[in-house]
Design a protein around this motif. Structure first.
Motif, PDB file in Angstrom:
ATOM      1  N   UNK A 175      -4.877  10.858  -8.039  1.00 37.61           N
ATOM      2  CA  UNK A 175      -4.804  10.483  -6.626  1.00 37.61           C
ATOM      3  C   UNK A 175      -4.553   8.993  -6.419  1.00 37.61           C
ATOM      4  N   UNK A 176      -5.160   8.172  -7.266  1.00 36.52           N
ATOM      5  CA  UNK A 176      -4.949   6.716  -7.159  1.00 36.52           C
ATOM      6  C   UNK A 176      -3.489   6.380  -7.432  1.00 36.52           C
ATOM      7  N   UNK A 177      -2.905   7.008  -8.465  1.00 32.01           N
ATOM      8  CA  UNK A 177      -1.505   6.748  -8.791  1.00 32.01           C
ATOM      9  C   UNK A 177      -0.593   7.163  -7.641  1.00 32.01           C
ATOM     10  N   UNK A 178      -0.933   8.275  -6.981  1.00 31.52           N
ATOM     11  CA  UNK A 178      -0.135   8.725  -5.844  1.00 31.52           C
ATOM     12  C   UNK A 178      -0.189   7.716  -4.702  1.00 31.52           C
ATOM     13  N   UNK A 179      -1.384   7.176  -4.447  1.00 33.43           N
ATOM     14  CA  UNK A 179      -1.523   6.173  -3.393  1.00 33.43           C
ATOM     15  C   UNK A 179      -0.766   4.892  -3.731  1.00 33.43           C
ATOM     16  N   UNK A 180      -0.804   4.511  -4.998  1.00 31.96           N
ATOM     17  CA  UNK A 180      -0.053   3.321  -5.430  1.00 31.96           C
ATOM     18  C   UNK A 180       1.434   3.496  -5.130  1.00 31.96           C
ATOM     19  N   UNK A 181       1.949   4.675  -5.441  1.00 26.33           N
ATOM     20  CA  UNK A 181       3.359   4.942  -5.191  1.00 26.33           C
ATOM     21  C   UNK A 181       3.655   4.940  -3.690  1.00 26.33           C
ATOM     22  N   UNK A 182       2.720   5.499  -2.911  1.00 27.69           N
ATOM     23  CA  UNK A 182       2.911   5.527  -1.457  1.00 27.69           C
ATOM     24  C   UNK A 182       2.927   4.116  -0.889  1.00 27.69           C
ATOM     25  N   UNK A 221       8.375  -1.092   0.891  1.00 28.00           N
ATOM     26  CA  UNK A 221       9.842  -1.154   0.857  1.00 28.00           C
ATOM     27  C   UNK A 221      10.458  -1.112   2.260  1.00 28.00           C
ATOM     28  N   UNK A 222       9.661  -0.769   3.238  1.00 28.55           N
ATOM     29  CA  UNK A 222      10.189  -0.687   4.607  1.00 28.55           C
ATOM     30  C   UNK A 222      10.593  -2.089   5.089  1.00 28.55           C
ATOM     31  N   UNK A 281      10.884  -4.612   7.656  1.00 21.77           N
ATOM     32  CA  UNK A 281      10.297  -4.843   8.986  1.00 21.77           C
ATOM     33  C   UNK A 281      11.326  -5.395   9.975  1.00 21.77           C
ATOM     34  N   UNK A 282      12.274  -6.185   9.510  1.00 22.57           N
ATOM     35  CA  UNK A 282      13.318  -6.707  10.403  1.00 22.57           C
ATOM     36  C   UNK A 282      14.182  -5.564  10.935  1.00 22.57           C
ATOM     37  N   UNK A 283      14.412  -4.572  10.106  1.00 24.81           N
ATOM     38  CA  UNK A 283      15.195  -3.407  10.538  1.00 24.81           C
ATOM     39  C   UNK A 283      14.423  -2.597  11.570  1.00 24.81           C
ATOM     40  N   UNK A 284      13.096  -2.582  11.421  1.00 25.80           N
ATOM     41  CA  UNK A 284      12.257  -1.861  12.395  1.00 25.80           C
ATOM     42  C   UNK A 284      12.425  -2.454  13.790  1.00 25.80           C
ATOM     43  N   UNK A 285      12.434  -3.784  13.843  1.00 25.16           N
ATOM     44  CA  UNK A 285      12.555  -4.479  15.137  1.00 25.16           C
ATOM     45  C   UNK A 285      13.869  -4.132  15.834  1.00 25.16           C
ATOM     46  N   UNK A 286      14.903  -3.891  15.042  1.00 20.82           N
ATOM     47  CA  UNK A 286      16.242  -3.654  15.620  1.00 20.82           C
ATOM     48  C   UNK A 286      16.515  -2.180  15.904  1.00 20.82           C
ATOM     49  N   UNK A 287      15.531  -1.289  15.670  1.00 18.85           N
ATOM     50  CA  UNK A 287      15.763   0.146  15.859  1.00 18.85           C
ATOM     51  C   UNK A 287      15.930   0.504  17.334  1.00 18.85           C
ATOM     52  N   UNK A 288      16.629   1.612  17.568  1.00 18.05           N
ATOM     53  CA  UNK A 288      16.797   2.121  18.938  1.00 18.05           C
ATOM     54  C   UNK A 288      15.478   2.721  19.419  1.00 18.05           C
ATOM     55  N   UNK A 289      15.414   3.006  20.697  1.00 14.38           N
ATOM     56  CA  UNK A 289      14.189   3.568  21.286  1.00 14.38           C
ATOM     57  C   UNK A 289      13.843   4.912  20.658  1.00 14.38           C
ATOM     58  N   UNK A 290      14.858   5.764  20.462  1.00 16.03           N
ATOM     59  CA  UNK A 290      14.609   7.071  19.859  1.00 16.03           C
ATOM     60  C   UNK A 290      14.073   6.932  18.431  1.00 16.03           C
ATOM     61  N   UNK A 291      14.665   6.003  17.649  1.00 15.75           N
ATOM     62  CA  UNK A 291      14.215   5.797  16.263  1.00 15.75           C
ATOM     63  C   UNK A 291      12.797   5.240  16.232  1.00 15.75           C
ATOM     64  N   UNK A 292      12.478   4.357  17.198  1.00 18.93           N
ATOM     65  CA  UNK A 292      11.118   3.794  17.255  1.00 18.93           C
ATOM     66  C   UNK A 292      10.107   4.893  17.536  1.00 18.93           C
ATOM     67  N   UNK A 293      10.479   5.827  18.406  1.00 19.68           N
ATOM     68  CA  UNK A 293       9.585   6.939  18.724  1.00 19.68           C
ATOM     69  C   UNK A 293       9.306   7.783  17.470  1.00 19.68           C
TER      70      UNK A 293
END
Length: 399
Positions: free
Chosen positions: A348-355, A361-362, A364-376
């Motif tokens: 379980x710990x290894x799974x959380x590490x991978x998560x 990897x997300x 964050x700058x791309x998150x800010x530029x997302x459309x309203x539908x994508x943000x939802x």
């Protein structure tokens, strides 16, 4: 030395790559009685080792020695010999052998064997001769002759039918022993392989040499064949080359694996593979060594007793006393199972590490530029992740 007066010319020729260039050589017919097997032929290396473990040397009489080695050729790969023999009986000898003027066969031991048997069985006088290229050994260095042998034996895929241990013996002779003639790069080129693959084979061959020393049977290659060590040794090589094993732990890890190989029954390769995480864990390896310290000392003394060496000559194997064997299996099994359980508990710990790695990897700058539908949609996934995190926190009673 072949009596040249008995050699008959033919109209056939054969191309050979020798001295780094292709040359065309005439093919001649030579009486079988003029020829002798090459005792250094790689395909019978372990059989030669077995014979010499019982006898001091081969008979001086070439024909007597030939009969002994013919038996090795028969035993080493009876199916291939049968196919060759049937083919020659039906279509005669199609491919010329290569022999030296002293009568030693460089390439064509199986064809020679098939012809000898057909001749003895009275199948016809045509089987009393072998077609071959005749080379003067004085014109070539031993390395050039060996290079030619490698070229011929590895030129066609179907010819690579060595017993795996005989193959390792050839690697040892050609690349590791004190008088070995080849570098890894040269050998790879001659056998149409890669230097990386040859270096790996060298490591496995060296482990074979080390194991035979460990059990008190140095260079007794037939024992490695009898114990079918190719699989276990290749598994050991993969384990021991890991960077997870510290340099100071290498010998302990190797000795534990060797003791296990000598003790295990059944699927030894799988059982060695199961020990990977044990010997690569420095603390656990130390615990295993501590538990087996006295047993390993007893095994070492046993391997070096004269009666054990004498029994090995008769049985062509080395047996570990029951008490020591049982102890090694018991300890190895205990720690292998303990490591498997520990790994399962940490899953379980290894799974959380991978998560966590994936969340990091997300962009964050791309998150800010997302459309309203994508943000939802994005927020929906965050909520679901948060729900799972909260549920798992509840399981651990964490705040």
């Amino acid at each position: 030395m072949i009596d040249i007066n008995l050699v008959e010319k033919t109209e056939e020729t054969k191309n050979l790559i020798i001295k780094c260039k292709t040359q065309l050589f005439p093919v001649v017919r030579i009486p079988l009685t003029e020829l002798q097997y090459n005792k250094l032929n790689g395909r019978i290396a372990t059989w030669i080792s077995e014979y010499l473990s019982d006898k001091d040397s081969f008979p001086n009489n070439p024909q007597e020695a030939n009969m002994i080695i013919e038996g090795f050729i028969q035993s080493s790969n009876s199916e291939s010999l049968k196919k060759t023999k049937n083919n020659i009986e039906l279509f005669e000898q199609q491919e010329a052998a290569v022999v030296l003027k002293n009568g030693v066969i460089v390439d064509g031991n199986r064809r020679f064997t098939a012809l000898r048997q057909l001749s003895r069985e009275g199948k016809g006088q045509k089987f009393n001769y072998i077609k071959a290229v005749l080379l003067d050994s004085e014109d070539y260095t031993p390395k050039e002759i060996k290079t030619l042998e490698l070229n011929l034996q590895h030129a066609k895929e179907e010819r690579v039918d060595y017993d795996p241990i005989d193959r390792l013996v050839d690697i040892y002779r050609d690349l590791i022993s004190d008088d070995s003639p080849f570098t890894a790069a040269e050998y790879a080129r001659e056998v149409d392989s890669t230097e990386k693959a040859v270096l790996q084979d060298m490591e496995v061959a060296q482990l074979m040499i080390d194991y035979l020393k460990y059990i008190g049977q140095p260079l007794m290659f037939h024992i490695a064949r009898q114990q079918k060590l190719d699989g276990p040794l290749r598994e050991a090589q993969r384990i021991l080359k890991s960077k997870k094993i510290d340099e100071q732990d290498y010998k302990d890890a190797r000795d534990i694996i060797f003791a296990s190989i000598a003790s295990f029954d059944g699927d030894v390769t799988r059982k060695v593979r199961d020990m990977k995480n044990v010997v690569q864990d420095s603390k656990m390896l130390s615990d295993v060594i501590e538990e087996l310290d006295n047993t390993l000392d007893k095994m070492d003394k046993n391997f070096r007793q004269q009666d054990v060496a004498k029994a090995a000559k008769e049985t062509h194997t080395v047996n570990v006393p029951t008490e020591q064997k049982t102890k090694v299996i018991e300890v190895a099994t205990k720690y292998t199972e303990r490591k498997k359980l520990s790994s399962a508990q940490k899953a379980p710990i290894e799974s959380l590490k991978k998560s966590l790695d994936r969340i990091n990897d997300v962009d964050t700058e791309a998150v800010v530029r997302m459309s309203a539908d994508d943000i939802e949609e994005f927020s929906e996934y965050l909520d679901r992740i948060q729900e799972r995190v909260n549920a798992m926190k509840g399981l651990t009673n964490a705040d």
